[in-house]
Design a protein around this motif. Structure first.
Motif, PDB file in Angstrom:
ATOM      1  N   GLN A 142      23.102 -16.365   3.715  1.00  0.00           N
ATOM      2  CA  GLN A 142      23.400 -17.026   4.983  1.00  0.00           C
ATOM      3  C   GLN A 142      22.362 -16.695   6.052  1.00  0.00           C
ATOM      4  O   GLN A 142      21.977 -17.545   6.844  1.00  0.00           O
ATOM      5  CB  GLN A 142      24.794 -16.615   5.467  1.00  0.00           C
ATOM      6  N   HIS A 143      21.933 -15.450   6.088  1.00  0.00           N
ATOM      7  CA  HIS A 143      20.936 -15.017   7.071  1.00  0.00           C
ATOM      8  C   HIS A 143      20.005 -13.991   6.441  1.00  0.00           C
ATOM      9  O   HIS A 143      20.454 -13.090   5.741  1.00  0.00           O
ATOM     10  CB  HIS A 143      21.581 -14.330   8.282  1.00  0.00           C
ATOM     11  N   SER A 146      16.730 -14.418  11.938  1.00  0.00           N
ATOM     12  CA  SER A 146      16.817 -15.713  12.605  1.00  0.00           C
ATOM     13  C   SER A 146      15.485 -16.059  13.256  1.00  0.00           C
ATOM     14  O   SER A 146      14.801 -15.191  13.790  1.00  0.00           O
ATOM     15  CB  SER A 146      17.907 -15.699  13.682  1.00  0.00           C
ATOM     16  N   ARG A 157      17.366 -22.251  17.443  1.00  0.00           N
ATOM     17  CA  ARG A 157      17.571 -21.177  16.479  1.00  0.00           C
ATOM     18  C   ARG A 157      17.805 -21.771  15.092  1.00  0.00           C
ATOM     19  O   ARG A 157      18.520 -22.763  14.936  1.00  0.00           O
ATOM     20  CB  ARG A 157      18.787 -20.334  16.881  1.00  0.00           C
ATOM     21  N   SER A 158      17.195 -21.150  14.095  1.00  0.00           N
ATOM     22  CA  SER A 158      17.469 -21.502  12.706  1.00  0.00           C
ATOM     23  C   SER A 158      17.541 -20.217  11.901  1.00  0.00           C
ATOM     24  O   SER A 158      16.896 -19.218  12.243  1.00  0.00           O
ATOM     25  CB  SER A 158      16.381 -22.428  12.147  1.00  0.00           C
ATOM     26  N   GLU A 159      18.339 -20.243  10.860  1.00  0.00           N
ATOM     27  CA  GLU A 159      18.527 -19.033  10.057  1.00  0.00           C
ATOM     28  C   GLU A 159      17.501 -18.984   8.925  1.00  0.00           C
ATOM     29  O   GLU A 159      17.386 -19.920   8.139  1.00  0.00           O
ATOM     30  CB  GLU A 159      19.951 -18.992   9.492  1.00  0.00           C
ATOM     31  N   LYS A 161      16.261 -17.956   5.422  1.00  0.00           N
ATOM     32  CA  LYS A 161      16.926 -17.639   4.160  1.00  0.00           C
ATOM     33  C   LYS A 161      15.922 -17.263   3.069  1.00  0.00           C
ATOM     34  O   LYS A 161      16.276 -17.139   1.907  1.00  0.00           O
ATOM     35  CB  LYS A 161      17.788 -18.826   3.711  1.00  0.00           C
ATOM     36  N   PRO A 174      21.370 -11.986  13.064  1.00  0.00           N
ATOM     37  CA  PRO A 174      22.724 -12.197  13.592  1.00  0.00           C
ATOM     38  C   PRO A 174      23.213 -10.962  14.330  1.00  0.00           C
ATOM     39  O   PRO A 174      23.130  -9.854  13.821  1.00  0.00           O
ATOM     40  CB  PRO A 174      23.551 -12.460  12.330  1.00  0.00           C
TER      41      PRO A 174
END
Length: 257
Positions: A142-143, A146, A157-159, A161, A174
């Protein structure tokens, strides 16, 4: 290291079960003494159950529990995870911890998370913000930090991966699974007291003083929502509207996420 470690967690109504799960695994998987700061934002009373869990069931007499607002007398109105995190950071700073871990109440740290983060802190002695890889219960990433960008006065914002065997650098991570040290714990650094969106607000504050990189530690794993948990009522429209104005007035930006 451990004598100067603090873990801060905010929780609210309906999330008592997952909080107990997270605390149980902190007791099982974090070696050595630490201080645990929890803010009860109008969940059911937790003092009796947490005391039993930590000291009787898990037999962790080396953990010092600080539980705030358990009866609702400190704040009779909800202050949200941001307001609670602001309060907990200020309380933790009074004890001069060298490392402060900010956790959501549904974020389980896996074994050796602390040790791997501390190793990364030694590898990167000039950095102050660290995170690991956050996975869902099924193993999906999920993260892994970031990515934050300001374009045309809007914060996006984008995570991330992407995971490699090496340390990664991102702008942030996060807030529910971040470790702070060094300059990020200076006395004049204060988590903004917002109902929510304290994540973006704290990022922007640290960025202003030159803390603009987060080290992602690939072998520090956490599980988000390890057991089923209801969503909390954080995204109250009235509070979100207030914070749109706050970001405009304080930073002159909009939030693009």
């Amino acid at each position: 290291m451990n004598k100067s470690l603090a873990v801060v967690i905010t929780t609210t109504k309906g999330r008592e079960n997952v909080l107990h799960w997270v605390v149980k695994h902190l007791c099982k998987d974090v070696k050595g003494k630490f201080h645990l700061y929890i803010y009860n934002d109008h969940a059911l009373p937790l003092q009796q159950s947490l005391t039993k869990l930590i000291y009787k069931q898990q037999k962790r007499s080396d953990i010092k529990l600080f539980l705030y607002n358990d009866t609702g007398k400190l704040n009779r109105t909800k202050i949200g995870c941001g307001g609670a995190r602001h309060f907990l950071f200020e309380q933790a700073k009074k004890n001069n911890h060298n490392i402060l871990v900010s956790l959501d109440d549904d974020m389980q740290l896996m074994p050796n998370w602390i040790e791997n983060i501390v190793h990364a802190m030694k590898v990167y002695p000039n950095h102050s913000v660290f995170t690991g890889v956050v996975r869902g219960k099924g193993g999906d990433v999920q993260h892994a930090g970031s990515n934050m960008q300001i374009i045309n006065n809007t914060l996006y914002r984008s995570e991330n991966k992407r995971i490699t065997s090496n340390f990664l650098k991102t702008e942030w991570g996060p807030m529910g699974c971040l470790a702070f040290c060094r300059s990020a714990l200076s006395k004049d650094i204060v988590v903004p007291s917002l109902y929510i969106r304290d994540d973006a607000a704290f990022y922007l504050l640290l960025k202003k003083i030159g803390i603009n990189e987060t080290i992602v530690v690939p072998n520090a794993h956490a599980i988000h929502k390890p057991i089923p948990v209801p969503n909390s009522n954080l995204r109250i429209p009235e509070e979100m509207a207030k914070e749109v104005i706050w970001f405009r007035d304080t930073h002159g930006i909009e939030l693009g996420y």
